[in-house]
Design an enzyme around this catalytic site. Structure first.
Site, PDB file in Angstrom:
ATOM      1  N   LYS A   1       0.844  -1.197   0.000  1.00 36.29           N
ATOM      2  CA  LYS A   1       0.000   0.000   0.000  1.00 36.29           C
ATOM      3  C   LYS A   1       0.880   1.248   0.000  1.00 36.29           C
ATOM      4  O   LYS A   1       1.997   1.210   0.517  1.00 36.29           O
ATOM      5  CB  LYS A   1      -0.862   0.013   1.270  1.00 36.29           C
ATOM      6  CG  LYS A   1      -2.014  -0.951   1.283  1.00 36.29           C
ATOM      7  CD  LYS A   1      -2.798  -0.812   2.578  1.00 36.29           C
ATOM      8  CE  LYS A   1      -3.937  -1.818   2.661  1.00 36.29           C
ATOM      9  NZ  LYS A   1      -4.997  -1.617   1.659  1.00 36.29           N
TER      10      LYS A   1
ATOM     11  N   ARG B   1     -10.310 -11.489   1.998  1.00 42.56           N
ATOM     12  CA  ARG B   1     -11.159 -12.550   1.438  1.00 42.56           C
ATOM     13  C   ARG B   1     -10.467 -13.913   1.506  1.00 42.56           C
ATOM     14  O   ARG B   1     -11.132 -14.941   1.547  1.00 42.56           O
ATOM     15  CB  ARG B   1     -11.568 -12.172   0.011  1.00 42.56           C
ATOM     16  CG  ARG B   1     -10.430 -12.077  -0.959  1.00 42.56           C
ATOM     17  CD  ARG B   1     -10.791 -11.268  -2.209  1.00 42.56           C
ATOM     18  NE  ARG B   1     -10.812  -9.825  -1.945  1.00 42.56           N
ATOM     19  CZ  ARG B   1     -11.132  -8.900  -2.857  1.00 42.56           C
ATOM     20  NH1 ARG B   1     -11.469  -9.260  -4.080  1.00 42.56           N
ATOM     21  NH2 ARG B   1     -11.129  -7.631  -2.533  1.00 42.56           N
TER      22      ARG B   1
HETATM   23  N1  BES Z   1      -8.135  -3.722   4.383  1.00 42.98           N
HETATM   24  C1  BES Z   1      -8.314  -3.331   3.046  1.00 42.98           C
HETATM   25  C2  BES Z   1      -9.633  -2.611   2.793  1.00 42.98           C
HETATM   26  C3  BES Z   1      -9.827  -1.289   3.479  1.00 42.98           C
HETATM   27  C4  BES Z   1      -9.679  -0.106   2.773  1.00 42.98           C
HETATM   28  C5  BES Z   1     -10.222  -1.207   4.793  1.00 42.98           C
HETATM   29  C6  BES Z   1      -9.902   1.095   3.376  1.00 42.98           C
HETATM   30  C7  BES Z   1     -10.432   0.004   5.392  1.00 42.98           C
HETATM   31  C8  BES Z   1     -10.287   1.146   4.693  1.00 42.98           C
HETATM   32  C9  BES Z   1      -8.295  -4.564   2.131  1.00 42.98           C
HETATM   33  O1  BES Z   1      -7.501  -5.608   2.577  1.00 42.98           O
HETATM   34  C10 BES Z   1      -7.761  -4.118   0.825  1.00 42.98           C
HETATM   35  O2  BES Z   1      -6.627  -3.751   0.763  1.00 42.98           O
HETATM   36  N2  BES Z   1      -8.592  -4.168  -0.202  1.00 42.98           N
HETATM   37  C11 BES Z   1      -8.204  -3.761  -1.496  1.00 42.98           C
HETATM   38  C12 BES Z   1      -8.690  -4.796  -2.488  1.00 42.98           C
HETATM   39  C13 BES Z   1      -8.143  -4.611  -3.848  1.00 42.98           C
HETATM   40  C14 BES Z   1      -6.659  -4.929  -3.870  1.00 42.98           C
HETATM   41  C15 BES Z   1      -8.881  -5.511  -4.795  1.00 42.98           C
HETATM   42  C16 BES Z   1      -8.837  -2.401  -1.770  1.00 42.98           C
HETATM   43  O3  BES Z   1      -9.967  -2.178  -1.350  1.00 42.98           O
HETATM   44  O4  BES Z   1      -8.180  -1.576  -2.370  1.00 42.98           O
HETATM   45 MN    MN Z   2      -5.497  -5.424   1.979  1.00 37.60          MN
END
Ligand code: BES
Ligand code: MN
Ligand code: ZN
Length: 501
Positions: A283, A357
């Protein structure tokens, strides 16, 4: 905080702060329709103490508007706090819950340790309903996230007294108050976990907190780690954990009420990523610190289990939390890797940041294996859900109308906001893989839904509800009734859903 009941006449209540609700009774609309604030109590002494300020027009009884009077004439209370709920028609348990939070949060910065809260006089809203909501709101309002400030002053309210109508059924009100206290404390239990930073709350520590709670409340539990996860062939769960020095935790709590051997077994499955760096699909640095709250789904399930253990509904419940840290290191999984989940399905990893997931896929399959007949999961799963619904509603999905109807009914009691989003084969097509059974991301569009479709592939035919709480688990700015920080969303709704069986 200690919540208790009093049926004493209001004039005689000795307290630092007596909180009374007020509503705007103006029914006319238009520019000449001035607010008509009126107290939601028939008590003559309180009404006269507030008469002058109500007549002045300074206080309009708007939603969560407050006005503090010192040494109110004719009352034993040292202060009288008026709390607006807006239009009279807005009076319901949710308004009372928030108002109780407002009362406590008004008291805290003033160093006031004891608050008395008058249940509103209303024909529509039973005083038991008010008492329960007031206790919930008081505990929720009492929570502050400043745990690690060395100059922290504990400003907690010590006694919160709900003043019921003199004619009330005392034992019914006491039961309602007790129920509300358990629920508010359980929501705070979840918030305390979510508030912990990633270095303090590793998967192992989450397991310890869960087992301590289980011992306290009489739940059966097992906490296991790498060996058992590998033995159970939880390849999806392990794939997330393999890039971290911190061992994962598989937390299982069981609530088995005596004499209940038939009927549904509810499965509560929580995403417990104690920190989400994204893994190799790292990230960006901006806001990454927030990813300590990526275990809020797990915390919601543990909070709900705590409340279930104490409120004792006649239904069996199993909680499965899959906890890991999502880190990039030499052993971390890579985009393109193929993993085999416990169910036997193969997963192509497109993005290691779609890790929630993966752990839930095995959590859901395991809950089914343990005999769960109805599943519910909670997860801070997708940024896409935040884009879709903002920080106002959490997302909800289901493969079963009956389960979802029950959940929707639970929301009426909990007052939490969830909005159902669709599922469908066209979305499932978006996560087909060329090399494996399924891939872990479905591209840019409809990201909350393709994530839910991924989970659905592991819930299979078992009735299942998925809650995406990514936008709702952390509150960015303080509100009059709740501090900024972890919200404890979903604890109350999951509890009510479980109790409905
Ligand atoms: N933990 C994150 C989702 C999230 C985003 C939680 C903002 C709280 C606030 C999750 O694991 C994630 O990174 N999801 C990705 C999925 C993507 C790579 C398909 C996302 O939402 O960007
Ligand atoms: Mn994630
Ligand atoms: Zn995550």
């Amino acid at each position: 905080m200690n919540a208790k009941l009093s049926l004493a006449p209001l004039t005689q209540v000795e307290t630092e702060l007596l909180a009374v609700l007020a509503a705007d009774t103006q029914t006319e609309k238009g520019p000449d329709a001035k607010p008509q604030p009126e107290l939601l109590t028939m008590d003559g002494a309180v009404t006269s103490a507030a008469a002058a300020v109500l007549a002045s027009g300074e206080f309009k009884a708007g939603v969560n508007e407050t006005l503090l009077l010192h040494a109110p004439a004719g009352l034993a209370a040292k202060r009288l706090l008026l709390i607006g709920i807006g239009k009279q028609s807005r009076l319901n348990a949710h308004a009372v819950r928030n108002a109780a939070g407002v009362a406590v949060r008004a008291a805290k910065p003033r160093g006031i340790r004891d608050v008395a809260f008058v249940t509103p006089d209303s024909l529509e809203l039973p005083s038991t309903r008010s008492a329960r909501a007031a206790a919930e709101g008081a505990f929720i309002g009492d929570f502050d996230p400043d745990t690690y400030r060395t100059d922290r002053k504990d400003l907690s309210v010590q006694t919160f007294t709900v003043i019921g109508p003199e004619s009330a059924d005392q034992s019914a009100l006491e039961a309602a108050l007790n129920e509300g206290s358990i629920i508010g404390e359980s929501q705070n239990f979840a918030r305390t976990l979510v508030n912990e930073p990633g270095n303090k709350l590793t998967p192992t520590m989450l397991g310890r907190r869960a087992s301590a709670m289980a011992i306290e409340t009489g739940l059966k539990f097992t906490i296991s780690s790498t060996d058992v996860i590998k033995e159970l062939k939880m390849g999806a769960f392990w794939s997330v954990s393999q890039g971290s020095e911190e061992p994962p935790a598989l937390i299982v709590l069981r609530y088995e009420p005596e004499g209940v051997t038939e009927g549904p077994v509810l499965g509560l499955v929580g995403k417990g990523i104690t920190f989400d760096t994204g893994g190799i699909s790292l990230k960006p640095a901006d806001n990454m610190e927030k990813m300590k709250y990526d275990m809020a789904g797990a915390a919601a399930m543990l909070g709900a289990m705590r409340a279930i253990a104490l409120l004792k509904p006649r239904v069996r419940v199993i909680c499965v939390v899959c906890s890991a840290e999502n880190m990039p290191d030499g052993k971390a999984q890579k985009p393109g890797d193929v993993q085999t989940a416990m169910s036997g399905k193969t997963i192509e990893i497109i993005n290691t940041d779609a890790e929630g997931r993966l752990v839930l896929a095995d959590g859901l399959a395991y809950a089914k294996k343990l005999g769960c007949t109805h599943l519910i999961d909670a997860a801070t799963l997708t940024g896409a859900c935040v884009v879709a619904l903002g920080m106002v509603n959490a997302g909800a999905f289901s493969n079963d109308e009956t389960s979802f109807t029950r959940f929707n009914q639970a929301l009426e009691t909990s007052g939490e906001k969830f909005w159902r989003l669709p599922l469908g084969d066209e979305y499932a097509d978006m996560i087909k893989s060329d090399i494996a059974d399924i891939k872990n991301t479905g591209g840019r569009w409809g990201g909350a839904i393709t994530a839910a479709e991924f989970l659905k592939a592991f819930a299979e035919d078992t009735p299942w509800i998925h809650l995406d709480i990514a936008g709702m688990a952390w509150i960015e700015d303080s509100r009059p009734y709740i501090a900024k920080g972890p919200s404890g969303i979903a604890v109350r709704s999951i509890l009510e859903w479980a109790r409905s069986y």
